[in-house]
Design a protein around this motif. Structure first.
Motif, PDB file in Angstrom:
ATOM      1  N   ARG A 161       0.852  -1.192   0.000  1.00 24.42           N
ATOM      2  CA  ARG A 161       0.000   0.000   0.000  1.00 24.42           C
ATOM      3  C   ARG A 161       0.888   1.243   0.000  1.00 24.42           C
ATOM      4  O   ARG A 161       1.819   1.353   0.796  1.00 24.42           O
ATOM      5  N   GLY A 162       0.572   2.183  -0.896  1.00 26.74           N
ATOM      6  CA  GLY A 162       1.346   3.403  -1.001  1.00 26.74           C
ATOM      7  C   GLY A 162       0.575   4.625  -0.560  1.00 26.74           C
ATOM      8  O   GLY A 162      -0.212   4.581   0.386  1.00 26.74           O
ATOM      9  N   VAL A 163       0.780   5.723  -1.277  1.00 30.74           N
ATOM     10  CA  VAL A 163       0.156   7.008  -0.956  1.00 30.74           C
ATOM     11  C   VAL A 163      -1.191   7.126  -1.667  1.00 30.74           C
ATOM     12  O   VAL A 163      -1.302   6.824  -2.859  1.00 30.74           O
ATOM     13  N   LEU A 164      -2.195   7.578  -0.939  1.00 29.27           N
ATOM     14  CA  LEU A 164      -3.490   7.905  -1.523  1.00 29.27           C
ATOM     15  C   LEU A 164      -4.071   9.100  -0.785  1.00 29.27           C
ATOM     16  O   LEU A 164      -4.244   9.063   0.431  1.00 29.27           O
ATOM     17  N   VAL A 165      -4.336  10.154  -1.528  1.00 25.91           N
ATOM     18  CA  VAL A 165      -4.990  11.365  -1.019  1.00 25.91           C
ATOM     19  C   VAL A 165      -6.371  11.373  -1.652  1.00 25.91           C
ATOM     20  O   VAL A 165      -6.491  11.411  -2.872  1.00 25.91           O
ATOM     21  N   TYR A 166      -7.426  11.343  -0.842  1.00 21.94           N
ATOM     22  CA  TYR A 166      -8.725  11.008  -1.431  1.00 21.94           C
ATOM     23  C   TYR A 166      -9.896  11.709  -0.754  1.00 21.94           C
ATOM     24  O   TYR A 166      -9.782  12.308   0.318  1.00 21.94           O
TER      25      TYR A 166
ATOM     26  N   ASN B 185      12.508   3.062 -11.062  1.00 19.81           N
ATOM     27  CA  ASN B 185      11.416   2.324 -11.700  1.00 19.81           C
ATOM     28  C   ASN B 185      10.104   2.467 -10.934  1.00 19.81           C
ATOM     29  O   ASN B 185      10.072   2.627  -9.722  1.00 19.81           O
ATOM     30  N   TYR B 186       9.055   2.445 -11.693  1.00 24.89           N
ATOM     31  CA  TYR B 186       7.681   2.605 -11.197  1.00 24.89           C
ATOM     32  C   TYR B 186       7.556   3.845 -10.304  1.00 24.89           C
ATOM     33  O   TYR B 186       7.243   3.756  -9.116  1.00 24.89           O
ATOM     34  N   SER B 187       7.799   4.984 -10.952  1.00 24.02           N
ATOM     35  CA  SER B 187       7.657   6.298 -10.314  1.00 24.02           C
ATOM     36  C   SER B 187       6.604   7.067 -11.102  1.00 24.02           C
ATOM     37  O   SER B 187       6.897   7.643 -12.161  1.00 24.02           O
ATOM     38  N   LEU B 188       5.362   7.062 -10.606  1.00 19.76           N
ATOM     39  CA  LEU B 188       4.245   7.615 -11.363  1.00 19.76           C
ATOM     40  C   LEU B 188       3.253   8.317 -10.449  1.00 19.76           C
ATOM     41  O   LEU B 188       3.266   8.147  -9.226  1.00 19.76           O
ATOM     42  N   ALA B 189       2.374   9.108 -11.062  1.00 19.45           N
ATOM     43  CA  ALA B 189       1.314   9.827 -10.352  1.00 19.45           C
ATOM     44  C   ALA B 189       0.035   9.718 -11.161  1.00 19.45           C
ATOM     45  O   ALA B 189       0.068   9.778 -12.392  1.00 19.45           O
ATOM     46  N   GLY B 190      -1.103   9.568 -10.478  1.00 20.82           N
ATOM     47  CA  GLY B 190      -2.337   9.433 -11.231  1.00 20.82           C
ATOM     48  C   GLY B 190      -3.585   9.478 -10.379  1.00 20.82           C
ATOM     49  O   GLY B 190      -3.555   9.869  -9.208  1.00 20.82           O
ATOM     50  N   LEU B 191      -4.692   9.065 -11.006  1.00 18.93           N
ATOM     51  CA  LEU B 191      -5.979   8.963 -10.336  1.00 18.93           C
ATOM     52  C   LEU B 191      -6.197   7.523  -9.886  1.00 18.93           C
ATOM     53  O   LEU B 191      -5.853   6.578 -10.608  1.00 18.93           O
TER      54      LEU B 191
ATOM     55  N   THR C 272      -2.857   9.431  -6.378  1.00  9.14           N
ATOM     56  CA  THR C 272      -1.799   8.582  -5.864  1.00  9.14           C
ATOM     57  C   THR C 272      -0.460   8.959  -6.472  1.00  9.14           C
ATOM     58  O   THR C 272      -0.398   9.479  -7.599  1.00  9.14           O
ATOM     59  N   VAL C 273       0.595   8.722  -5.720  1.00  6.71           N
ATOM     60  CA  VAL C 273       1.975   8.830  -6.210  1.00  6.71           C
ATOM     61  C   VAL C 273       2.752   7.661  -5.617  1.00  6.71           C
ATOM     62  O   VAL C 273       2.456   7.198  -4.514  1.00  6.71           O
ATOM     63  N   TYR C 274       3.750   7.183  -6.351  1.00  4.99           N
ATOM     64  CA  TYR C 274       4.590   6.098  -5.850  1.00  4.99           C
ATOM     65  C   TYR C 274       5.895   6.119  -6.637  1.00  4.99           C
ATOM     66  O   TYR C 274       5.944   6.614  -7.776  1.00  4.99           O
ATOM     67  N   THR C 275       6.963   5.584  -6.032  1.00  6.61           N
ATOM     68  CA  THR C 275       8.276   5.690  -6.664  1.00  6.61           C
ATOM     69  C   THR C 275       9.237   4.631  -6.118  1.00  6.61           C
ATOM     70  O   THR C 275       9.100   4.189  -4.972  1.00  6.61           O
ATOM     71  N   ASP C 276      10.178   4.222  -6.953  1.00  9.00           N
ATOM     72  CA  ASP C 276      11.300   3.389  -6.509  1.00  9.00           C
ATOM     73  C   ASP C 276      10.834   2.015  -6.028  1.00  9.00           C
ATOM     74  O   ASP C 276      11.090   1.620  -4.882  1.00  9.00           O
ATOM     75  N   TYR C 277      10.190   1.289  -6.924  1.00 14.18           N
ATOM     76  CA  TYR C 277       9.707  -0.046  -6.578  1.00 14.18           C
ATOM     77  C   TYR C 277      10.846  -0.962  -6.131  1.00 14.18           C
ATOM     78  O   TYR C 277      10.665  -1.807  -5.240  1.00 14.18           O
TER      79      TYR C 277
END
Length: 307
Positions: free
Chosen positions: A98-103, A130-136, A236-241
């Protein structure tokens, strides 16, 4: 004479009442044709012009009491006027991770849209971890704490922009997770900025995107009969898998990784919520089935018509 004036007054009153009713009927039709400006979800929208609206957003780590804030930077209209900015520590969303979620919590059908820009930490290029992305993201709420957490309980969908399996290149990642079993797909983006939209219509979820030089298009469709009426809907945002996945999910989910290689700065220009205005001719159709509702037909009321 008095009787004449009373009749005249009643006639005028009837005229103005009829006019008012007609105007309300016209307004209702116009509302349906233009995306329902009196929509009950409009109040959830945020253009990120006022930093005080930060408190209106929920954070998943607080909701689930992990006490691990995986954002190094998080503000509205401070780092960049008119934008929400997030800079995550190493963290991820995958399987039980589980990562970051602002909701915000949304009940029933909805359309959520955001304009997103991503970059590496030291410049404008694509992230190099790797796997450094931001989205809905949309997610089924969980009534858990670190003490009561059990594996197999993650259910969500997201569409993100950043760098996925090819660090240094801009890509889209779309993912659906059912009972912590994640299925993802990565495609080229070729841009640091995009508009992303997710629509829920019953059990069908439509994910759309638009690049600065392109037009709205349907990116993916899912049918998720497992998802409840009320969902967590947000950013959501996540980075550095590579670093995050060295830890087991219960560890990663409940701590801040300060010795990783995070490489993402994410900006959100706005988040707009509204109810979908579905044409009556599509009643009873399965929106996740392209044979029943084509991409062209979806774009008649989603994309630019629902942003």
């Amino acid at each position: 004479m008095f009787h004449f004036h009373v009749l005249q007054f009643r006639a005028c009153l009837f005229f103005y009442v009829s006019l008012a009713v007609s105007l309300l009927m016209i307004a209702d039709v116009t509302a349906q044709q233009t995306g329902n400006p009196r929509d009950d979800l409009k109040g959830l929208s945020d253009d990120f012009d006022d930093g005080s609206t930060l408190k209106q957003w929920s954070r998943i780590y607080q909701t689930e009491q992990s006490h691990a804030d995986q954002l190094e930077k998080f503000d509205i209209a401070k780092t960049k006027p008119g934008w929400m900015v997030m800079v995550p520590y190493s963290s991820t969303w995958y399987m039980d991770y589980r990562g970051v979620l602002v909701y915000k919590e949304v009940k029933g059908d909805f359309v959520v849209t955001s304009s997103i820009r991503v970059a590496r930490r030291d410049g404008d290029g694509a992230p190099r971890s790797n796997y450094s992305l931001a989205g809905l993201m949309i997610r089924t709420p969980r009534a858990v704490t670190p003490q009561t957490w059990k594996p197999g309980g993650e259910n969500y969908i997201f569409l993100s922009l950043g760098a996925a399996n090819r660090p240094g290149s801009f890509q889209f990642e779309v993912k659906t997770t059912v009972n912590s079993r994640s299925t993802l797909a990565v495609t080229d983006a070729g841009t640091p900025a995009a508009m992303i939209q997710i629509a829920r219509i019953g059990n069908d979820f439509i994910l759309l995107k638009k690049t600065p030089e392109g037009t709205w298009n349907i990116h993916q469709r899912y049918r998720r009969t497992d998802m409840p009426e009320q969902l967590q809907v947000g950013l959501t945002v996540y980075t550095d898998y590579s670093t995050a996945s060295r830890l087991k999910p219960p560890q990663q989910n409940n701590q801040v990784i300060r010795n990783g290689r995070p490489d993402l700065v994410a900006g959100f220009d706005y988040v707009h919520f509204q109810r979908p205005v579905v044409p009556a001719s599509f009643k009873g159709k399965s929106f996740s089935n392209q044979a029943e509702v084509s991409d062209t037909q979806l774009l008649e009321f989603l994309g630019k018509h629902a942003q």
